[in-house]
Design a protein around this motif. Structure first.
Motif, PDB file in Angstrom:
ATOM      1  N   ARG A  21       0.899  -1.171   0.000  1.00 57.32           N
ATOM      2  CA  ARG A  21       0.000   0.000   0.000  1.00 57.32           C
ATOM      3  C   ARG A  21       0.925   1.205   0.000  1.00 57.32           C
ATOM      4  O   ARG A  21       1.992   1.163   0.622  1.00 57.32           O
ATOM      5  N   TRP A  22       0.573   2.270  -0.652  1.00 60.15           N
ATOM      6  CA  TRP A  22       1.492   3.409  -0.707  1.00 60.15           C
ATOM      7  C   TRP A  22       0.733   4.700  -1.006  1.00 60.15           C
ATOM      8  O   TRP A  22      -0.371   4.690  -1.539  1.00 60.15           O
ATOM      9  N   PHE A  23       1.334   5.811  -0.631  1.00 62.41           N
ATOM     10  CA  PHE A  23       0.855   7.133  -1.036  1.00 62.41           C
ATOM     11  C   PHE A  23       1.989   8.128  -0.832  1.00 62.41           C
ATOM     12  O   PHE A  23       2.967   7.837  -0.141  1.00 62.41           O
ATOM     13  N   HIS A  24       1.864   9.272  -1.468  1.00 63.21           N
ATOM     14  CA  HIS A  24       2.798  10.379  -1.205  1.00 63.21           C
ATOM     15  C   HIS A  24       2.042  11.372  -0.328  1.00 63.21           C
ATOM     16  O   HIS A  24       0.924  11.763  -0.653  1.00 63.21           O
ATOM     17  N   SER A  25       2.636  11.748   0.786  1.00 61.38           N
ATOM     18  CA  SER A  25       1.950  12.658   1.710  1.00 61.38           C
ATOM     19  C   SER A  25       1.828  14.049   1.090  1.00 61.38           C
ATOM     20  O   SER A  25       2.457  14.346   0.077  1.00 61.38           O
ATOM     21  N   SER A  26       1.020  14.903   1.728  1.00 64.97           N
ATOM     22  CA  SER A  26       0.832  16.262   1.194  1.00 64.97           C
ATOM     23  C   SER A  26       2.143  17.054   1.262  1.00 64.97           C
ATOM     24  O   SER A  26       2.309  18.048   0.586  1.00 64.97           O
ATOM     25  N   GLU A  27       3.087  16.568   2.091  1.00 66.15           N
ATOM     26  CA  GLU A  27       4.399  17.229   2.184  1.00 66.15           C
ATOM     27  C   GLU A  27       5.443  16.550   1.286  1.00 66.15           C
ATOM     28  O   GLU A  27       6.621  16.884   1.338  1.00 66.15           O
ATOM     29  N   GLY A  28       4.990  15.565   0.508  1.00 64.31           N
ATOM     30  CA  GLY A  28       5.884  14.940  -0.474  1.00 64.31           C
ATOM     31  C   GLY A  28       6.673  13.721  -0.010  1.00 64.31           C
ATOM     32  O   GLY A  28       7.560  13.254  -0.712  1.00 64.31           O
ATOM     33  N   PHE A  29       6.342  13.177   1.175  1.00 64.75           N
ATOM     34  CA  PHE A  29       7.061  11.979   1.649  1.00 64.75           C
ATOM     35  C   PHE A  29       6.394  10.707   1.118  1.00 64.75           C
ATOM     36  O   PHE A  29       5.163  10.628   1.085  1.00 64.75           O
ATOM     37  N   LEU A  30       7.213   9.734   0.728  1.00 62.87           N
ATOM     38  CA  LEU A  30       6.689   8.440   0.317  1.00 62.87           C
ATOM     39  C   LEU A  30       6.343   7.644   1.575  1.00 62.87           C
ATOM     40  O   LEU A  30       7.163   7.514   2.478  1.00 62.87           O
ATOM     41  N   CYS A  31       5.115   7.115   1.623  1.00 64.96           N
ATOM     42  CA  CYS A  31       4.665   6.330   2.774  1.00 64.96           C
ATOM     43  C   CYS A  31       4.205   4.973   2.248  1.00 64.96           C
ATOM     44  O   CYS A  31       3.415   4.915   1.307  1.00 64.96           O
ATOM     45  N   ILE A  32       4.723   3.894   2.841  1.00 65.35           N
ATOM     46  CA  ILE A  32       4.447   2.549   2.342  1.00 65.35           C
ATOM     47  C   ILE A  32       3.881   1.676   3.454  1.00 65.35           C
ATOM     48  O   ILE A  32       4.378   1.698   4.577  1.00 65.35           O
ATOM     49  N   GLY A  33       2.849   0.888   3.132  1.00 66.05           N
ATOM     50  CA  GLY A  33       2.216   0.036   4.137  1.00 66.05           C
ATOM     51  C   GLY A  33       2.122  -1.411   3.701  1.00 66.05           C
ATOM     52  O   GLY A  33       2.091  -1.724   2.511  1.00 66.05           O
ATOM     53  N   GLY A  34       2.032  -2.314   4.669  1.00 69.16           N
ATOM     54  CA  GLY A  34       1.881  -3.735   4.379  1.00 69.16           C
ATOM     55  C   GLY A  34       0.450  -4.079   4.001  1.00 69.16           C
ATOM     56  O   GLY A  34      -0.489  -3.396   4.403  1.00 69.16           O
ATOM     57  N   ARG A  35       0.296  -5.152   3.218  1.00 69.21           N
ATOM     58  CA  ARG A  35      -1.039  -5.628   2.827  1.00 69.21           C
ATOM     59  C   ARG A  35      -1.468  -6.827   3.665  1.00 69.21           C
ATOM     60  O   ARG A  35      -2.639  -7.170   3.731  1.00 69.21           O
ATOM     61  N   ASP A  36      -0.493  -7.516   4.273  1.00 66.53           N
ATOM     62  CA  ASP A  36      -0.768  -8.702   5.094  1.00 66.53           C
ATOM     63  C   ASP A  36       0.453  -8.944   5.986  1.00 66.53           C
ATOM     64  O   ASP A  36       1.419  -8.175   5.943  1.00 66.53           O
ATOM     65  N   ALA A  37       0.422 -10.038   6.760  1.00 64.15           N
ATOM     66  CA  ALA A  37       1.531 -10.326   7.694  1.00 64.15           C
ATOM     67  C   ALA A  37       2.872 -10.450   6.970  1.00 64.15           C
ATOM     68  O   ALA A  37       3.893  -9.932   7.420  1.00 64.15           O
ATOM     69  N   THR A  38       2.859 -11.107   5.804  1.00 68.58           N
ATOM     70  CA  THR A  38       4.114 -11.307   5.058  1.00 68.58           C
ATOM     71  C   THR A  38       4.696  -9.985   4.586  1.00 68.58           C
ATOM     72  O   THR A  38       5.886  -9.709   4.768  1.00 68.58           O
ATOM     73  N   SER A  39       3.861  -9.138   3.970  1.00 68.84           N
ATOM     74  CA  SER A  39       4.398  -7.860   3.469  1.00 68.84           C
ATOM     75  C   SER A  39       4.738  -6.907   4.616  1.00 68.84           C
ATOM     76  O   SER A  39       5.649  -6.096   4.507  1.00 68.84           O
ATOM     77  N   ASN A  40       4.037  -7.025   5.765  1.00 71.26           N
ATOM     78  CA  ASN A  40       4.413  -6.248   6.959  1.00 71.26           C
ATOM     79  C   ASN A  40       5.842  -6.593   7.370  1.00 71.26           C
ATOM     80  O   ASN A  40       6.657  -5.722   7.656  1.00 71.26           O
TER      81      ASN A  40
END
Length: 205
Positions: A21-40
């Motif tokens: 999971r991912w997004f770029h914050s309003s301040e321009g930082f890349l933020c990445i998230g896990g989709r399940d236990a393995t990707s976490n």
């Protein structure tokens, strides 16, 4: 035309972080998230570096989200947005919780060494030291930017998208909702939209 072909090639090339999971914050930082236990597990072990900030919640079935600092100071807006993403993509969405407390730590505070006699499951870590807390509202946005579907916390998507739709917890099925969002945005692949919708039903705000 050649220009169209070039554009198609550009859209097809996925970035390494897009499998999370991912997004770029309003301040321009890349933020990445896990989709399940393995990707976490992969995310924290491979992609959390010194200077980054790691988010999680205390309920089971919650993603880890990492703000990639890139050597810069991470602002409050990015912290708030990452808290919202962490809470919204947790099981709290399915449970219909209006808001959820998230906590954040430095990567070096996370460890795989469980206390004596205990066992850590995949995707679980022990936190050492003090944590910062942010209460976050469960709400997300899905938008379109240069023909590409983006999604995540509302303020981040508002800042980066040309058009966007806000989603909340609800009873709509994922593919039905994806079609509504596609219509509202005037584009975006249905499958790409689905990737940004949390499990457990949603609706357009």
């Amino acid at each position: 035309t050649r220009e169209k072909e070039d554009k198609a090639v550009k859209t097809a090339k996925a970035e390494w972080y897009e499998k999370f999971r991912w997004f770029h914050s309003s301040e321009g930082f890349l933020c990445i998230g896990g989709r399940d236990a393995t990707s976490n597990e992969i995310l924290v072990k491979k992609h959390a570096n010194e200077g980054d900030i790691v988010f999680h919640t205390k309920i089971e079935g919650s993603p880890f989200f990492i703000i990639k600092s890139d050597g810069k100071k991470i602002g409050d807006a990015t912290l708030e947005e990452t808290a919202q993403a962490t809470a919204s993509y947790s099981k709290g969405w399915k449970l219909g919780m209006p808001s959820l407390e998230t906590f954040h730590v430095k990567p070096e505070q996370l460890s795989k060494s469980a206390p004596s006699g205990e066992y850590l499951t995949k995707g679980a870590f022990v936190v050492k030291g003090s944590m910062g807390y942010i209460q976050a509202k469960l709400e997300l946005a899905i938008g379109i930017k240069e023909g590409k579907v983006i999604g995540g916390p509302v303020e981040a998507v508002k800042k980066n998208a040309e058009k966007y739709a806000i989603i909340q917890q609800g009873k709509e099925g994922t593919s039905q909702l994806a079609k509504q969002i596609h219509k509202k945005l005037g584009g975006g692949g249905i499958d790409d939209i689905i990737k940004f919708i949390p499990a457990g039903g949603a609706k357009l705000k």
